[in-house]
Design a protein around this motif. Structure first.
Motif, mmCIF file in Angstrom:
data_model
loop_
_atom_site.group_PDB
_atom_site.id
_atom_site.type_symbol
_atom_site.label_atom_id
_atom_site.label_comp_id
_atom_site.label_asym_id
_atom_site.label_seq_id
_atom_site.Cartn_x
_atom_site.Cartn_y
_atom_site.Cartn_z
ATOM 1 N N ASP A 1 0.825 -1.203 0.000
ATOM 2 C CA ASP A 1 0.000 0.000 0.000
ATOM 3 C C ASP A 1 0.863 1.258 0.000
ATOM 4 O O ASP A 1 0.555 2.231 -0.702
ATOM 5 N N SER A 2 1.954 1.255 0.782
ATOM 6 C CA SER A 2 2.863 2.399 0.794
ATOM 7 C C SER A 2 3.527 2.586 -0.558
ATOM 8 O O SER A 2 3.728 3.707 -1.024
ATOM 9 N N LEU A 3 3.864 1.477 -1.201
ATOM 10 C CA LEU A 3 4.481 1.551 -2.525
ATOM 11 C C LEU A 3 3.527 2.185 -3.526
ATOM 12 O O LEU A 3 3.906 3.094 -4.279
ATOM 13 N N VAL A 4 2.281 1.724 -3.557
ATOM 14 C CA VAL A 4 1.305 2.273 -4.501
ATOM 15 C C VAL A 4 1.088 3.763 -4.239
ATOM 16 O O VAL A 4 1.040 4.571 -5.185
ATOM 17 N N ASP A 5 0.961 4.141 -2.978
ATOM 18 C CA ASP A 5 0.772 5.558 -2.644
ATOM 19 C C ASP A 5 1.954 6.395 -3.122
ATOM 20 O O ASP A 5 1.776 7.501 -3.658
ATOM 21 N N ALA A 6 3.167 5.890 -2.919
ATOM 22 C CA ALA A 6 4.359 6.635 -3.316
ATOM 23 C C ALA A 6 4.430 6.810 -4.834
ATOM 24 O O ALA A 6 4.750 7.891 -5.336
ATOM 25 N N VAL A 7 4.119 5.756 -5.575
ATOM 26 C CA VAL A 7 4.161 5.840 -7.039
ATOM 27 C C VAL A 7 3.093 6.811 -7.551
ATOM 28 O O VAL A 7 3.353 7.636 -8.434
ATOM 29 N N GLN A 8 1.897 6.738 -6.983
ATOM 30 C CA GLN A 8 0.825 7.629 -7.430
ATOM 31 C C GLN A 8 1.076 9.084 -7.040
ATOM 32 O O GLN A 8 0.443 9.979 -7.606
ATOM 33 N N SER A 9 1.992 9.314 -6.109
ATOM 34 C CA SER A 9 2.323 10.678 -5.686
ATOM 35 C C SER A 9 3.595 11.202 -6.342
ATOM 36 O O SER A 9 4.104 12.255 -5.950
ATOM 37 N N THR A 10 4.117 10.482 -7.323
ATOM 38 C CA THR A 10 5.366 10.891 -7.975
ATOM 39 C C THR A 10 5.224 12.287 -8.585
ATOM 40 O O THR A 10 4.230 12.597 -9.251
ATOM 41 N N ALA A 11 6.224 13.113 -8.351
ATOM 42 C CA ALA A 11 6.213 14.478 -8.882
ATOM 43 C C ALA A 11 6.300 14.468 -10.410
ATOM 44 O O ALA A 11 6.931 13.591 -11.008
ATOM 45 N N ARG A 12 5.676 15.455 -11.041
ATOM 46 C CA ARG A 12 5.664 15.517 -12.500
ATOM 47 C C ARG A 12 7.077 15.615 -13.074
ATOM 48 O O ARG A 12 7.387 15.001 -14.101
ATOM 49 N N ARG A 13 7.937 16.337 -12.385
ATOM 50 C CA ARG A 13 9.315 16.467 -12.886
ATOM 51 C C ARG A 13 9.998 15.108 -12.952
ATOM 52 O O ARG A 13 10.702 14.806 -13.925
ATOM 53 N N ARG A 14 9.808 14.291 -11.921
ATOM 54 C CA ARG A 14 10.404 12.954 -11.920
ATOM 55 C C ARG A 14 9.817 12.100 -13.036
ATOM 56 O O ARG A 14 10.526 11.377 -13.736
ATOM 57 N N LEU A 15 8.503 12.167 -13.229
ATOM 58 C CA LEU A 15 7.859 11.389 -14.279
ATOM 59 C C LEU A 15 8.395 11.771 -15.653
ATOM 60 O O LEU A 15 8.701 10.899 -16.478
ATOM 61 N N ARG A 16 8.510 13.071 -15.889
ATOM 62 C CA ARG A 16 8.997 13.516 -17.205
ATOM 63 C C ARG A 16 10.433 13.071 -17.442
ATOM 64 O O ARG A 16 10.793 12.621 -18.541
ATOM 65 N N THR A 17 11.272 13.171 -16.415
ATOM 66 C CA THR A 17 12.668 12.764 -16.557
ATOM 67 C C THR A 17 12.776 11.268 -16.842
ATOM 68 O O THR A 17 13.443 10.839 -17.787
ATOM 69 N N ASP A 18 12.101 10.474 -16.018
ATOM 70 C CA ASP A 18 12.224 9.027 -16.145
ATOM 71 C C ASP A 18 11.623 8.518 -17.454
ATOM 72 O O ASP A 18 12.216 7.673 -18.138
ATOM 73 N N LEU A 19 10.457 9.009 -17.803
ATOM 74 C CA LEU A 19 9.814 8.541 -19.023
ATOM 75 C C LEU A 19 10.520 9.075 -20.268
ATOM 76 O O LEU A 19 10.485 8.438 -21.330
ATOM 77 N N GLY A 20 11.164 10.227 -20.121
ATOM 78 C CA GLY A 20 11.982 10.723 -21.224
ATOM 79 C C GLY A 20 13.152 9.787 -21.505
ATOM 80 O O GLY A 20 13.484 9.513 -22.668
ATOM 81 N N LEU A 21 13.773 9.278 -20.460
ATOM 82 C CA LEU A 21 14.871 8.314 -20.622
ATOM 83 C C LEU A 21 14.357 7.008 -21.223
ATOM 84 O O LEU A 21 15.023 6.394 -22.065
ATOM 85 N N LEU A 22 13.174 6.576 -20.777
ATOM 86 C CA LEU A 22 12.603 5.345 -21.320
ATOM 87 C C LEU A 22 12.264 5.519 -22.796
ATOM 88 O O LEU A 22 12.509 4.622 -23.614
ATOM 89 N N ALA A 23 11.715 6.683 -23.157
ATOM 90 C CA ALA A 23 11.375 6.950 -24.557
ATOM 91 C C ALA A 23 12.627 7.007 -25.428
ATOM 92 O O ALA A 23 12.613 6.544 -26.576
ATOM 93 N N ALA A 24 13.718 7.561 -24.888
ATOM 94 C CA ALA A 24 14.958 7.622 -25.641
ATOM 95 C C ALA A 24 15.510 6.226 -25.916
ATOM 96 O O ALA A 24 16.164 5.986 -26.933
ATOM 97 N N GLN A 25 15.224 5.299 -25.022
ATOM 98 C CA GLN A 25 15.716 3.934 -25.164
ATOM 99 C C GLN A 25 14.824 3.095 -26.062
ATOM 100 O O GLN A 25 15.309 2.346 -26.917
ATOM 101 N N ARG A 26 13.501 3.225 -25.887
ATOM 102 C CA ARG A 26 12.560 2.342 -26.591
ATOM 103 C C ARG A 26 11.788 3.031 -27.709
ATOM 104 O O ARG A 26 11.112 2.373 -28.494
ATOM 105 N N GLY A 27 11.868 4.367 -27.729
ATOM 106 C CA GLY A 27 11.052 5.117 -28.664
ATOM 107 C C GLY A 27 9.802 5.630 -27.977
ATOM 108 O O GLY A 27 9.252 4.924 -27.115
#
Length: 343
Positions: free
Chosen positions: A83-109
């Motif tokens: 439950d703590s894990l799900v709460d933490a993921v759903q509360s991820t800051a937008r800046r972190r999401l953009r950074t991480d998903l940008g790296l994933l997109a650079a790798q996979r498209g």
């Protein structure tokens, strides 16, 4: 090669996770699902698991490719609580999401499904959280006792190193792919990376599903974590049928074997040498009894260098607790709480 640089105060700030960490077991089990079907340890588990996944798991499999980068936001915490894990993921800051998903997109498209998640859309985040919860309930929770037993066996071995020789001995014996030469911990790694702890310390996370080599977060600015393989005994979550020795449970009726289980459970983990010394039996006898107990699911065994540690599983502890309760009652009627228990 990953080189982790310790400052003076970091030695005193090395910690070991208190148990298996849901976030890392989830991420690394997703990697294992994409692995070979004939994998010696994960193959049977993989075959069974692919049959119980629901559609929400597709999102997690996209986020966690088996090779290369997986987003750091999927492993935000060391809390032993889904439950703590799900709460933490759903509360991820937008800046972190953009950074991480940008790296994933650079790798996979880039992909259409990434955009709302990268923008911090609450519905998209809720979908990730729901997928994680369902995956944990369907895949990890049924095997959690086994995962817990394997990880705790590794933790006990590291604690023994710590007590016998201090933090530096513990670091030097973590894993064959990890080498300690003060003040640097060198880890076999697919890329060159320098991680300076700078007084933050290091959290060590032994993981059942970590395989072949250790893993760390990509972002050096996050709290430093090193995840490394715990399953050195190659313990399977799905055991193959054992036809070599017949009914293992029937063999447990012997007095010596029961004493071996009591020693292992009473000390919450012992070595083969401990069994030989305490019970005055031969090394071959100790090994045979431990093998039968392991096949019956009452213990797990873990090898570190030339030492084998044995620890009770939840089933083994339950059997010992039942036996203790029956003996304490001197043959009287069991309490209602015990009456329905079947080992």
């Amino acid at each position: 090669m990953l080189r982790i640089h310790f400052a003076g105060e970091d030695i005193g700030r090395v910690r070991i996770a208190a148990g298996p960490v849901p976030a890392w077991e989830m991420l690394l089990s997703l990697h294992a699902l994409r692995g070979p079907a004939d994998h010696g340890v994960f193959g049977p588990w993989r075959a069974r698991t692919l049959g119980v996944l629901d559609a929400s798991a597709r999102l997690l499999l996209r986020l966690a490719p088996p090779r290369g980068y997986s987003p750091d936001f999927l492993t935000p915490t060391a809390d032993n609580d889904i439950d703590s894990l799900v709460d933490a993921v759903q509360s991820t800051a937008r800046r972190r999401l953009r950074t991480d998903l940008g790296l994933l997109a650079a790798q996979r498209g880039p992909a259409v499904w990434m955009r709302p998640l990268a923008d911090g859309d609450t519905t998209a985040l809720r979908c990730v959280g729901t997928a994680m919860f369902r995956y944990h309930q369907r895949v990890l929770a049924p095997a959690w006792d086994r995962i817990h037993a394997v990880v705790m066996a590794e933790r006990a071995a590291r604690v023994a190193d710590l007590l016998d020789g201090g933090v530096e001995r513990m670091l030097s014996r973590l894993h064959p792919h990890i080498r300690w030469e003060a003040p640097v911990l060198s880890v076999t790694y697919p890329v060159r990376k320098e991680l300076h702890l700078g007084g933050r310390g290091l959290l060590l996370v032994p993981s059942y599903f970590c395989w072949a080599r250790p893993i760390a977060l990509r972002d050096s600015g996050l709290d430093p974590v090193l995840v490394y393989p715990a399953n050195r005994g190659l313990q399977r979550l799905v055991e193959p049928p054992d036809t070599s020795n017949g009914d293992s449970l029937a063999q447990l009726l012997g007095a010596t074997r029961a004493a071996v289980l009591q020693e292992i459970g009473g000390a919450e983990g012992v070595t083969g040498t401990d069994l030989v010394r305490r019970l005055r039996i031969s090394p071959a006898s100790a090994s045979e009894h431990a093998t039968v107990l392991r096949r019956a699911g009452f213990i797990v065994s873990h090898r570190t260098a030339n030492t084998v540690w044995h620890m009770p599983t939840p089933l083994g502890r339950a059997v010992l607790e039942r036996d203790s309760g029956v003996r304490a009652g001197h043959g009287c009627q069991r309490s209602p709480a015990r009456a329905g228990f079947t080992p």
